[in-house]
Design a protein around this motif. Structure first.
Motif, PDB file in Angstrom:
ATOM      1  N   GLU A   1      41.861  38.521  49.708  1.00  9.68           N
ATOM      2  CA  GLU A   1      40.982  37.927  48.898  1.00  9.68           C
ATOM      3  C   GLU A   1      40.471  38.834  48.016  1.00  9.68           C
ATOM      4  O   GLU A   1      39.887  39.044  46.711  1.00  9.68           O
TER       5      GLU A   1
ATOM      6  N   ALA B   1      42.791  41.589  46.964  1.00 10.74           N
ATOM      7  CA  ALA B   1      43.777  42.103  45.921  1.00 10.74           C
ATOM      8  C   ALA B   1      43.623  41.065  44.756  1.00 10.74           C
ATOM      9  O   ALA B   1      43.977  41.352  43.867  1.00 10.74           O
ATOM     10  N   ALA B   2      43.078  39.692  44.594  1.00 12.90           N
ATOM     11  CA  ALA B   2      42.675  38.911  43.668  1.00 12.90           C
ATOM     12  C   ALA B   2      41.716  40.043  43.390  1.00 12.90           C
ATOM     13  O   ALA B   2      41.364  39.102  41.952  1.00 12.90           O
TER      14      ALA B   2
ATOM     15  N   LEU C   1      40.233  42.289  42.639  1.00 12.57           N
ATOM     16  CA  LEU C   1      40.937  43.425  42.009  1.00 12.57           C
ATOM     17  C   LEU C   1      41.540  43.417  41.042  1.00 12.57           C
ATOM     18  O   LEU C   1      42.000  43.484  39.775  1.00 12.57           O
ATOM     19  N   ASP C   2      42.794  41.843  41.122  1.00 12.12           N
ATOM     20  CA  ASP C   2      43.318  41.917  39.518  1.00 12.12           C
ATOM     21  C   ASP C   2      41.897  41.243  38.613  1.00 12.12           C
ATOM     22  O   ASP C   2      42.709  41.775  37.249  1.00 12.12           O
ATOM     23  N   ARG C   3      41.029  40.379  39.093  1.00 11.80           N
ATOM     24  CA  ARG C   3      40.411  40.368  37.903  1.00 11.80           C
ATOM     25  C   ARG C   3      39.469  41.307  37.375  1.00 11.80           C
ATOM     26  O   ARG C   3      39.689  41.432  36.251  1.00 11.80           O
TER      27      ARG C   3
ATOM     28  N   ARG D   1      41.053  44.318  36.672  1.00  9.49           N
ATOM     29  CA  ARG D   1      41.747  44.993  35.725  1.00  9.49           C
ATOM     30  C   ARG D   1      41.956  44.322  34.785  1.00  9.49           C
ATOM     31  O   ARG D   1      42.564  44.675  33.757  1.00  9.49           O
ATOM     32  N   SER D   2      41.481  42.864  34.947  1.00 12.25           N
ATOM     33  CA  SER D   2      41.492  42.141  34.115  1.00 12.25           C
ATOM     34  C   SER D   2      40.558  41.691  32.721  1.00 12.25           C
ATOM     35  O   SER D   2      40.010  40.879  31.689  1.00 12.25           O
TER      36      SER D   2
ATOM     37  N   THR E   1      42.326  52.266  36.683  1.00 12.58           N
ATOM     38  CA  THR E   1      41.604  52.065  38.105  1.00 12.58           C
ATOM     39  C   THR E   1      42.306  52.495  39.230  1.00 12.58           C
ATOM     40  O   THR E   1      43.537  52.677  39.118  1.00 12.58           O
TER      41      THR E   1
ATOM     42  N   THR F   1      41.783  53.083  43.244  1.00 16.26           N
ATOM     43  CA  THR F   1      41.368  52.064  44.339  1.00 16.26           C
ATOM     44  C   THR F   1      41.217  53.158  45.656  1.00 16.26           C
ATOM     45  O   THR F   1      42.424  53.188  45.133  1.00 16.26           O
TER      46      THR F   1
END
Length: 309
Positions: free
Chosen positions: A122, A124-125, A127-129, A131-132, A139, A141
């Motif tokens: 969760e 990782a998901a 963090l993808d959002r 970055r988007s 970023t 982390t």
């Protein structure tokens, strides 16, 4: 003791305000009578000033539960560079429920955020959002391996059973830590006595800490300084020393460019410099970087309350 007339004559109660804030951080449900006795003003003055601090959004009193108590096990600090107006980007990040903290900061990274998730997938998901998000250029982390001091210093109480009534109570206290027992009882559907007993039990058992969170930029002369620390030797030994420092309001052991991440709460820039000098003097400290939290876009540590069947 200052009376209401004294209050008018003195004009500013900035010093008293700071005392009230300190008392609220220690006990967010302190009564106006006790607050007046500890601060040295009349009950009327204490109640009026407390109401103003709350109404003007200078301070919020909330109940904070240690994330591990609720199964929130993956946490990270994110430093961001942006190519759009920083506040706009920060507000977009703040709309994400998994992001409890967003701050405008000085230094190389104009935006600081924190992510809290139930597991690494969760995290990782999210963090993808992050970055988007439009305007996020890059970023960095830091992954927390140990949350040593959380805001308000709630203890981990993983072995304490929380039933559905407790969960409902906590869900309301996370937004309003000073909610009257009568109101809380009505919202939860129990008697006032039951609400009072359960709140006091959870406070005594360390399930929840109720205290004041003060918005950076609305804190009179107080200042929050973020500190990244690189160490020699075991991280836990240095961390144990920092835990004992009263100025440390947040501390995590981390993986990434720093070994420890801290937030220092100081009365002034001069006091902040003094604390940083003390950190540099520690034998295990190799290097420190610091930044000032200029304004808080979001600080809201509430989580969905789930009860094990």
């Amino acid at each position: 003791m200052l009376t209401s007339r004294d209050e008018t004559r003195h004009g500013s109660l900035a010093g008293v305000d700071l005392q009230i804030l300190e008392e609220l951080r220690a006990d967010g449900r302190i009564t106006a009578n006790d607050l007046a006795d500890r601060v040295g003003v009349s009950r009327t003055a204490a109640a009026r000033r407390l109401g103003q601090l709350l109404d003007e959004d200078i301070v919020r009193v909330v109940g904070i539960v240690h994330p591990l108590t609720l199964g929130i096990r993956s946490l990270a600090h994110v430093s961001l560079t942006v190519d759009k107006p920083v506040r706009r980007v920060g507000e977009t990040l703040g709309a994400m429920p998994e992001v409890p903290f967003v701050s405008l900061a000085s230094g190389s990274f104009p935006l600081i955020a924190e992510v809290r998730a139930r597991d690494d997938a969760e995290l990782a998901a999210v963090l993808d959002r992050v970055r988007s998000v439009d305007g996020v250029l890059a970023t960095e982390t830091l992954y927390y391996t140990n949350l040593a001091v959380d805001v308000l210093r709630p203890a981990q109480a993983a072995d304490v059973e929380i039933d559905r009534v407790d969960a409902k109570i906590l869900s309301h206290l996370q937004f309003d830590g000073r909610m009257p027992f009568t109101t809380l009882a009505e919202k939860v559907g129990v008697s006032t006595g039951t609400a009072r007993t359960r709140v006091l039990r959870m406070i005594d058992n360390g399930v929840v800490r109720i205290g004041a969170i003060v918005r950076t930029g609305r804190r009179e002369s107080r200042i929050d300084v973020g500190v990244g620390i690189s160490l020699r030797g075991p991280v836990s030994q240095a961390g144990d020393l920092l835990v004992e420092m009263p100025e440390v309001r947040f501390l995590a052991e981390t993986l990434g460019r720093y070994d420890l991440l801290a937030t220092i709460d100081a009365n002034s820039l001069t006091d902040a410099v003094s604390v940083l000098d003390r950190l540099r003097a520690m034998r295990s400290v190799l290097r420190i970087d610091s930044w000032v939290h200029l304004d808080t876009v979001k600080e809201s540590y509430h989580y969905p309350m789930e009860v094990r069947p």
